[in-house]
Scaffold this motif. Structure first.
Motif, short mmCIF file in Angstrom:
data_model
loop_
_atom_site.label_atom_id
_atom_site.label_comp_id
_atom_site.label_asym_id
_atom_site.label_seq_id
_atom_site.Cartn_x
_atom_site.Cartn_y
_atom_site.Cartn_z
N UNK A 308 7.18 -4.54 4.70
CA UNK A 308 7.52 -3.83 3.46
C UNK A 308 6.33 -3.00 2.98
N UNK A 309 5.12 -3.57 3.07
CA UNK A 309 3.93 -2.84 2.63
C UNK A 309 3.71 -1.60 3.49
N UNK A 310 3.93 -1.74 4.79
CA UNK A 310 3.75 -0.59 5.68
C UNK A 310 4.75 0.51 5.34
N UNK A 311 5.99 0.12 5.08
CA UNK A 311 7.04 1.11 4.78
C UNK A 311 6.78 1.80 3.43
N UNK A 312 6.34 1.03 2.44
CA UNK A 312 6.16 1.58 1.09
C UNK A 312 4.82 2.26 0.90
N UNK A 313 3.76 1.65 1.42
CA UNK A 313 2.42 2.14 1.16
C UNK A 313 1.91 3.07 2.26
N UNK A 314 2.35 2.82 3.50
CA UNK A 314 1.87 3.61 4.62
C UNK A 314 2.01 5.11 4.45
N UNK A 315 3.20 5.62 4.14
CA UNK A 315 3.34 7.07 3.97
C UNK A 315 2.45 7.64 2.87
N UNK A 316 2.26 6.88 1.78
CA UNK A 316 1.40 7.36 0.70
C UNK A 316 -0.05 7.47 1.16
N UNK A 317 -0.51 6.49 1.96
CA UNK A 317 -1.87 6.55 2.48
C UNK A 317 -2.05 7.73 3.43
N UNK A 318 -1.06 7.93 4.31
CA UNK A 318 -1.14 9.06 5.24
C UNK A 318 -1.19 10.38 4.47
N UNK A 319 -0.36 10.51 3.44
CA UNK A 319 -0.35 11.73 2.63
C UNK A 319 -1.69 11.93 1.92
N UNK A 320 -2.24 10.84 1.38
CA UNK A 320 -3.52 10.93 0.67
C UNK A 320 -4.62 11.41 1.61
N UNK A 321 -4.72 10.78 2.78
CA UNK A 321 -5.76 11.19 3.74
C UNK A 321 -5.55 12.63 4.20
N UNK A 322 -4.29 13.01 4.38
CA UNK A 322 -3.99 14.37 4.83
C UNK A 322 -4.39 15.39 3.77
N UNK A 323 -4.05 15.13 2.51
CA UNK A 323 -4.41 16.05 1.43
C UNK A 323 -5.92 16.13 1.27
N UNK A 324 -6.58 15.00 1.48
CA UNK A 324 -8.04 14.99 1.34
C UNK A 324 -8.69 15.84 2.44
N UNK A 325 -8.26 15.65 3.69
CA UNK A 325 -8.86 16.42 4.77
C UNK A 325 -8.54 17.92 4.67
#
Length: 347
Positions: A308-325
């Motif tokens: 559940x954590x991977x499904x809910x939090x994973x995309x947000x983390x990927x988006x955050x790192x992508x926006x940062x880079x």
């Protein structure tokens, strides 16, 4: 099989923290090495802007590791924290001081205050990965067993010191590689070459420490050494070395985008090799994954929560790192790149 799955989830989380948190620790290391207030002003401002959007998020991986260990493998958790409470406590103090120093340095208007907070941040960025590495070294050398009492030998031994130094060198390597890309993204051309040189020096330090580690681990952590020199452990170590050399080649060719991926891969593969080298033990050679596992229903719920954590939090983390880079979160102004003085610098 459920216990094995949870164990590998923990290894993957450790790898994620080594890469994400390690990049931040490496930036802090170069903050410490930047020199005096005048000489180190521009590198430090770049470090501030590069870290600001993600430094708190990166520590989520450490919390996840602790939750998985405590819930899924309580026997291991008890043994590790009983035998290694001192380096873990020092690492925790370093985490707190590091966060406080980073958060308070930037808004401080007085130069003296910025120096104090900057020193807290930089020194903690050096000590925290060392103590965390020393803990892993104590575990890998087989000095931590169920019922082992706390002692200096559990973490102040050859393997622990070596892994602690390797942790510092690896984080410095990651931090410098990412700061090369950040400097180019922010238009600070001279800082690109500044951090490129430091990335190459940090990689050289990693290679030297790895070579020193061969006889040390052979004599002091023989079970893990055998796992790293054969089978899947050896394969992952070779792949990690290839990724490290690829990073050096990309830096020399000034291809800073791809160098981030290869540097992260080299560190993540090394952590994975350590995981394979310890199989089937969590505490070599005294506690296996099956012996340390919690109740079956606890492991099932832990697996469900993890998914559940991977499904809910994973995309947000990927988006955050992508926006940062992509530079969408913390733009660098002309005043920052030119290191313009601010009111209170002379106070």
């Amino acid at each position: 099989m459920m216990a094995d799955l949870i164990a590998w989830v923990m290894v993957l989380a450790i790898a994620a923290y080594a890469c994400a948190g390690g990049t931040d620790y490496g930036a802090g290391f170069w903050d410490l090495m930047a020199g005096g207030a005048e000489r180190g002003q521009r590198p430090r401002r770049l470090i501030d802007h590069a870290m600001a959007p993600v430094w708190e998020v990166n520590n989520v991986w450490l919390i996840f590791v602790l939750v998985v260990m405590w819930t899924g493998f309580p026997t291991m958790f008890q043994a590790v924290f009983a035998a290694l409470w001192l380096p873990l406590a020092l690492a925790a103090v370093g985490l707190v001081l590091r966060g406080a120093g980073f958060a308070l340095r930037k808004p401080s208007r007085r130069l003296a205050q910025r120096r104090v907070y900057g020193a807290m941040f930089a020194i903690s960025s050096l000590l925290t990965p060392f103590f965390l590495g020393a803990v892993l070294g104590g575990i890998a050398s087989g000095r931590v067993k169920v019922g082992t009492s706390a002692s200096a030998d559990a973490w102040a031994n050859g393997t622990s010191v070596l892994v602690g130094l390797l942790a510092i060198a690896a984080t410095a390597f990651l931090g410098a590689v990412f700061l090369c890309s950040d400097a180019r993204r922010f238009g600070a051309g001279d800082l690109v070459d500044y951090f490129r040189l430091r990335a190459l020096l940090a990689f050289a330090a990693v290679v030297v420490l790895a070579l020193i580690g061969l006889p040390v681990t052979h004599n002091d952590a023989h079970y893990v050494w055998e796992g790293l020199t054969g089978g899947l452990g050896l394969l992952l170590i070779v792949l990690a070395a290839v990724c490290g050399l690829a990073t050096v080649l990309l830096l020399l060719r000034r291809s800073y985008g791809w160098s981030r991926y290869t540097s992260v891969a080299s560190v993540a593969l090394t952590v994975g090799a350590w995981g394979f080298a310890q199989r089937p033990y969590l505490l070599p050679t005294s506690l296996t994954v099956a012996q340390a596992a919690g109740a079956a229903h606890t492991l099932r719920w832990l697996a469900i929560v993890t998914v559940i954590a991977i499904v809910l939090v994973g995309p947000a983390l990927v988006l955050l790192y992508r926006l940062d880079t992509m530079g969408e979160l913390e733009p660098l102004t002309d005043a920052d790149t030119r290191a313009a003085r601010t009111p209170g610098d002379n106070l």
